[in-house]
Design a protein around this motif. Sequence first.
Motif, PDB file in Angstrom:
ATOM      1  N   ARG A 267      28.063  43.725  43.979  1.00 61.78           N
ATOM      2  CA  ARG A 267      29.466  44.130  44.263  1.00 61.78           C
ATOM      3  C   ARG A 267      30.543  43.101  43.789  1.00 61.78           C
ATOM      4  NH1 ARG A 267      28.542  46.587  48.307  1.00 61.78           N
ATOM      5  NH2 ARG A 267      29.694  45.296  49.750  1.00 61.78           N
ATOM      6  N   GLY A 268      30.412  41.745  44.294  1.00 59.98           N
ATOM      7  CA  GLY A 268      31.253  40.748  44.135  1.00 59.98           C
ATOM      8  C   GLY A 268      31.453  40.569  42.538  1.00 59.98           C
ATOM      9  N   LEU A 269      30.390  40.527  41.803  1.00 59.57           N
ATOM     10  CA  LEU A 269      30.229  40.381  40.414  1.00 59.57           C
ATOM     11  C   LEU A 269      31.058  41.653  39.644  1.00 59.57           C
ATOM     12  CD1 LEU A 269      29.411  38.970  37.870  1.00 59.57           C
ATOM     13  CD2 LEU A 269      27.294  40.368  37.871  1.00 59.57           C
ATOM     14  N   ALA A 270      30.745  42.809  40.143  1.00 59.56           N
ATOM     15  CA  ALA A 270      31.576  44.035  39.684  1.00 59.56           C
ATOM     16  C   ALA A 270      33.234  43.858  39.747  1.00 59.56           C
ATOM     17  CB  ALA A 270      31.031  45.214  40.093  1.00 59.56           C
ATOM     18  N   MET A 271      33.429  43.458  41.040  1.00 60.64           N
ATOM     19  CA  MET A 271      34.824  43.138  41.301  1.00 60.64           C
ATOM     20  C   MET A 271      35.654  42.192  40.397  1.00 60.64           C
ATOM     21  SD  MET A 271      35.523  45.608  43.349  1.00 60.64           S
ATOM     22  CE  MET A 271      37.216  45.495  43.406  1.00 60.64           C
ATOM     23  N   SER A 272      34.880  41.114  40.032  1.00 57.81           N
ATOM     24  CA  SER A 272      35.406  40.060  39.217  1.00 57.81           C
ATOM     25  C   SER A 272      35.595  40.772  37.874  1.00 57.81           C
ATOM     26  CB  SER A 272      34.654  38.866  39.168  1.00 57.81           C
ATOM     27  OG  SER A 272      33.144  39.119  38.489  1.00 57.81           O
ATOM     28  N   SER A 273      34.697  41.538  37.531  1.00 58.41           N
ATOM     29  CA  SER A 273      34.834  42.268  36.012  1.00 58.41           C
ATOM     30  C   SER A 273      35.840  43.194  36.047  1.00 58.41           C
ATOM     31  CB  SER A 273      33.643  43.005  35.656  1.00 58.41           C
ATOM     32  OG  SER A 273      32.532  42.023  35.626  1.00 58.41           O
ATOM     33  N   LEU A 274      36.151  43.786  37.282  1.00 57.05           N
ATOM     34  CA  LEU A 274      37.287  44.857  37.342  1.00 57.05           C
ATOM     35  C   LEU A 274      38.648  43.930  37.213  1.00 57.05           C
ATOM     36  CD1 LEU A 274      37.564  47.682  39.939  1.00 57.05           C
ATOM     37  CD2 LEU A 274      39.447  46.514  39.116  1.00 57.05           C
ATOM     38  N   ALA A 275      38.551  42.670  38.028  1.00 58.14           N
ATOM     39  CA  ALA A 275      39.978  41.832  37.699  1.00 58.14           C
ATOM     40  C   ALA A 275      40.045  41.558  36.270  1.00 58.14           C
ATOM     41  CB  ALA A 275      39.639  40.508  38.472  1.00 58.14           C
ATOM     42  N   TRP A 276      39.101  41.269  35.526  1.00 57.81           N
ATOM     43  CA  TRP A 276      39.212  40.883  34.212  1.00 57.81           C
ATOM     44  C   TRP A 276      39.932  42.158  33.222  1.00 57.81           C
ATOM     45  CZ3 TRP A 276      34.254  39.334  30.834  1.00 57.81           C
ATOM     46  CH2 TRP A 276      34.542  38.741  29.607  1.00 57.81           C
ATOM     47  N   ALA A 277      39.173  43.480  33.638  1.00 57.27           N
ATOM     48  CA  ALA A 277      39.525  44.526  33.155  1.00 57.27           C
ATOM     49  C   ALA A 277      41.113  44.885  33.304  1.00 57.27           C
ATOM     50  CB  ALA A 277      38.778  45.755  33.474  1.00 57.27           C
ATOM     51  N   ALA A 278      41.640  44.766  34.826  1.00 53.46           N
ATOM     52  CA  ALA A 278      42.795  45.179  35.086  1.00 53.46           C
ATOM     53  C   ALA A 278      43.840  44.230  34.468  1.00 53.46           C
ATOM     54  CB  ALA A 278      42.930  45.066  36.645  1.00 53.46           C
ATOM     55  N   ALA A 279      43.671  42.825  34.284  1.00 52.56           N
ATOM     56  CA  ALA A 279      44.567  41.664  33.656  1.00 52.56           C
ATOM     57  C   ALA A 279      44.551  42.071  32.361  1.00 52.56           C
ATOM     58  CB  ALA A 279      43.856  40.475  33.758  1.00 52.56           C
ATOM     59  N   GLY A 280      43.572  42.422  31.658  1.00 50.82           N
ATOM     60  CA  GLY A 280      43.544  42.800  30.136  1.00 50.82           C
ATOM     61  C   GLY A 280      44.502  44.045  30.025  1.00 50.82           C
ATOM     62  N   ALA A 281      44.414  45.012  30.893  1.00 50.93           N
ATOM     63  CA  ALA A 281      45.052  46.313  30.788  1.00 50.93           C
ATOM     64  C   ALA A 281      46.620  46.011  31.224  1.00 50.93           C
ATOM     65  CB  ALA A 281      44.462  47.509  31.587  1.00 50.93           C
ATOM     66  N   GLY A 282      47.080  45.062  31.696  1.00 49.81           N
ATOM     67  CA  GLY A 282      48.185  44.844  32.154  1.00 49.81           C
ATOM     68  C   GLY A 282      48.441  45.326  33.579  1.00 49.81           C
ATOM     69  N   ARG A 283      47.556  45.523  34.502  1.00 50.10           N
ATOM     70  CA  ARG A 283      47.493  45.893  35.623  1.00 50.10           C
ATOM     71  C   ARG A 283      47.491  44.871  36.619  1.00 50.10           C
ATOM     72  NH1 ARG A 283      45.373  50.895  36.297  1.00 50.10           N
ATOM     73  NH2 ARG A 283      45.695  50.943  38.462  1.00 50.10           N
ATOM     74  N   PHE A 284      48.498  44.008  36.910  1.00 51.03           N
ATOM     75  CA  PHE A 284      48.392  42.709  37.755  1.00 51.03           C
ATOM     76  C   PHE A 284      48.314  42.928  39.052  1.00 51.03           C
ATOM     77  CE2 PHE A 284      50.689  41.789  33.664  1.00 51.03           C
ATOM     78  CZ  PHE A 284      49.827  41.031  32.912  1.00 51.03           C
ATOM     79  N   THR A 285      48.984  43.892  39.850  1.00 48.64           N
ATOM     80  CA  THR A 285      48.717  44.034  41.052  1.00 48.64           C
ATOM     81  C   THR A 285      47.137  44.417  41.371  1.00 48.64           C
ATOM     82  OG1 THR A 285      50.806  45.107  41.354  1.00 48.64           O
ATOM     83  CG2 THR A 285      49.266  45.668  43.026  1.00 48.64           C
ATOM     84  N   ARG A 286      46.424  45.341  40.429  1.00 51.27           N
ATOM     85  CA  ARG A 286      45.108  45.594  40.602  1.00 51.27           C
ATOM     86  C   ARG A 286      44.411  44.112  40.426  1.00 51.27           C
ATOM     87  NH1 ARG A 286      41.698  46.853  43.370  1.00 51.27           N
ATOM     88  NH2 ARG A 286      39.815  48.495  42.790  1.00 51.27           N
ATOM     89  N   LEU A 287      44.702  43.499  39.555  1.00 51.25           N
ATOM     90  CA  LEU A 287      44.154  42.141  39.170  1.00 51.25           C
ATOM     91  C   LEU A 287      44.112  41.356  40.764  1.00 51.25           C
ATOM     92  CD1 LEU A 287      42.971  39.322  37.922  1.00 51.25           C
ATOM     93  CD2 LEU A 287      45.577  39.252  37.028  1.00 51.25           C
ATOM     94  N   ALA A 288      45.056  41.296  41.326  1.00 48.90           N
ATOM     95  CA  ALA A 288      45.192  40.523  42.616  1.00 48.90           C
ATOM     96  C   ALA A 288      44.269  40.999  43.502  1.00 48.90           C
ATOM     97  CB  ALA A 288      46.676  40.467  43.176  1.00 48.90           C
ATOM     98  N   GLU A 289      44.184  42.261  43.626  1.00 51.40           N
ATOM     99  CA  GLU A 289      43.328  42.949  44.653  1.00 51.40           C
ATOM    100  C   GLU A 289      41.924  42.631  44.248  1.00 51.40           C
ATOM    101  OE1 GLU A 289      46.375  46.819  45.275  1.00 51.40           O
ATOM    102  OE2 GLU A 289      44.586  47.070  44.235  1.00 51.40           O
ATOM    103  N   ALA A 290      41.461  42.807  43.076  1.00 52.17           N
ATOM    104  CA  ALA A 290      40.195  42.899  42.514  1.00 52.17           C
ATOM    105  C   ALA A 290      39.931  41.273  42.740  1.00 52.17           C
ATOM    106  CB  ALA A 290      40.014  43.286  41.147  1.00 52.17           C
ATOM    107  N   GLU A 291      40.581  40.357  42.445  1.00 54.15           N
ATOM    108  CA  GLU A 291      40.386  39.000  42.637  1.00 54.15           C
ATOM    109  C   GLU A 291      40.040  38.660  44.065  1.00 54.15           C
ATOM    110  OE1 GLU A 291      42.742  34.571  42.308  1.00 54.15           O
ATOM    111  OE2 GLU A 291      43.753  36.450  42.397  1.00 54.15           O
ATOM    112  N   ARG A 292      41.004  39.074  44.881  1.00 54.91           N
ATOM    113  CA  ARG A 292      40.582  38.800  46.540  1.00 54.91           C
ATOM    114  C   ARG A 292      39.371  39.449  46.713  1.00 54.91           C
ATOM    115  NH1 ARG A 292      44.972  40.988  48.207  1.00 54.91           N
ATOM    116  NH2 ARG A 292      44.150  42.985  48.625  1.00 54.91           N
ATOM    117  N   ALA A 293      38.956  40.571  46.538  1.00 57.91           N
ATOM    118  CA  ALA A 293      37.824  41.158  46.836  1.00 57.91           C
ATOM    119  C   ALA A 293      36.452  40.375  46.363  1.00 57.91           C
ATOM    120  CB  ALA A 293      37.755  42.728  46.500  1.00 57.91           C
ATOM    121  N   ALA A 294      36.519  39.966  45.051  1.00 59.73           N
ATOM    122  CA  ALA A 294      35.511  39.287  44.539  1.00 59.73           C
ATOM    123  C   ALA A 294      35.399  37.813  45.302  1.00 59.73           C
ATOM    124  CB  ALA A 294      35.847  38.884  42.888  1.00 59.73           C
TER     125      ALA A 294
END
Length: 391
Positions: A267-294
């Motif tokens: 799940r930690g790996l999946a959250m790091s992938s989610l951070a990557w997707a959020a950053a690429g999509a311009g969703r920087f708040t979601r990037l920060a949340e996913a980074e913290r979870a990972a």
Amino acid sequence: MLAQMESAAGLVLWRALVDARMWGDAPAARRRSLFHAPTEDVRDRFALACEEIPALAQAFGTFALMLRSPGLATSEQVGSACAQVHAWADTAGLRTVALLFAEAAAHADPENPAHANLAARSARRALMYDRAGTWHLRAYKLAVRSRNRTETVWALMGYGAMMKATDRIPEARRFLQRATRRAMAFGRKKEAAVAHHELMGIAVDQERYRLAELHVASAIALYPGDHPNLPALGHDFAFVLLRQKHCSAALPLLERAAPLIARPDERGLAMSSLAWAAAGAGRFTRLAEAERAALELVAIFDAHASAVFLHLAEAFRAAGDLDQAGRYADEAARIAQAKGDIQFVREAAEMRLQLREPNTRPQQDIPPGTRSLAILRDLTTRLKAWKRAPN
């Protein structure tokens, strides 16, 4: 063992591990004289362990029977009890405990190829590849001798996965393709799906994305609707999309798949992938949340630490923060070097070189093609209907 579980249950499991190995290694005629009946204190510890981990109450009962009446306990019972502990520990992220009990199951029930395959998978996850190879060979011989088609396929798949992990790609593909053919010939669709899932990973590493999508489509068609690997397949196809810069397409798939992944390290790996997707999509708040979870998960459950930090490096490169991307790439390199993980040592080195190039620009967000969208729809539909399945 005791370092990972400082509790009544930890003490009971440590003793059970020692006793199960002794019981499995002893001839049947000598088992009656191995143990003494449990004292009142020992029985109290078993009761406390059952309260602490109710899911293992049946296994604790078998271990207590092994002490009280070793002549009545069977190889199948003791092996099954050890396998139950493995399943619980594996889901909890206690990889060392899981490996020790998987091997104890194989020792207690030495003619059972399923337990030998279990020990091989656990050793492979622990990056103990020599140990895994020995168990895979034993599992294959036992499965062929007992004409167990399912475990024959699992032994071939496991050996192929081990070849992939040690960067022996031609051998990995050969064993996995052989496993796929055997599985289909035996009518074992679930096993064929797992083999296609593994082959997809090889194709992605070689940047053969069309081939990867063919394997994903085959896996979707062959996995039953409640298979526990479906959320992982969702993550892995999202990774295929990310590698092709389809970040906005990958993000909703990861949002759906990540919460369904049971093992905390995965799940930690999946959250790091989610951070990557959020950053690429311009969703920087979601990037920060996913980074913290990972980061919170990988700090405790670090089996995929190198990949997690590389994904976070990709995320911050996509966000345009090259300094933070470099720090994550450095951490990925350090961990991969310490573990001797050849693939991630190479990937981290490539990432660090790319980040030092002048005029490095943020990653573009590219929409996927028709074929990728069709697979994305099919997989999303399967995940919407997915119900958590037992291991």
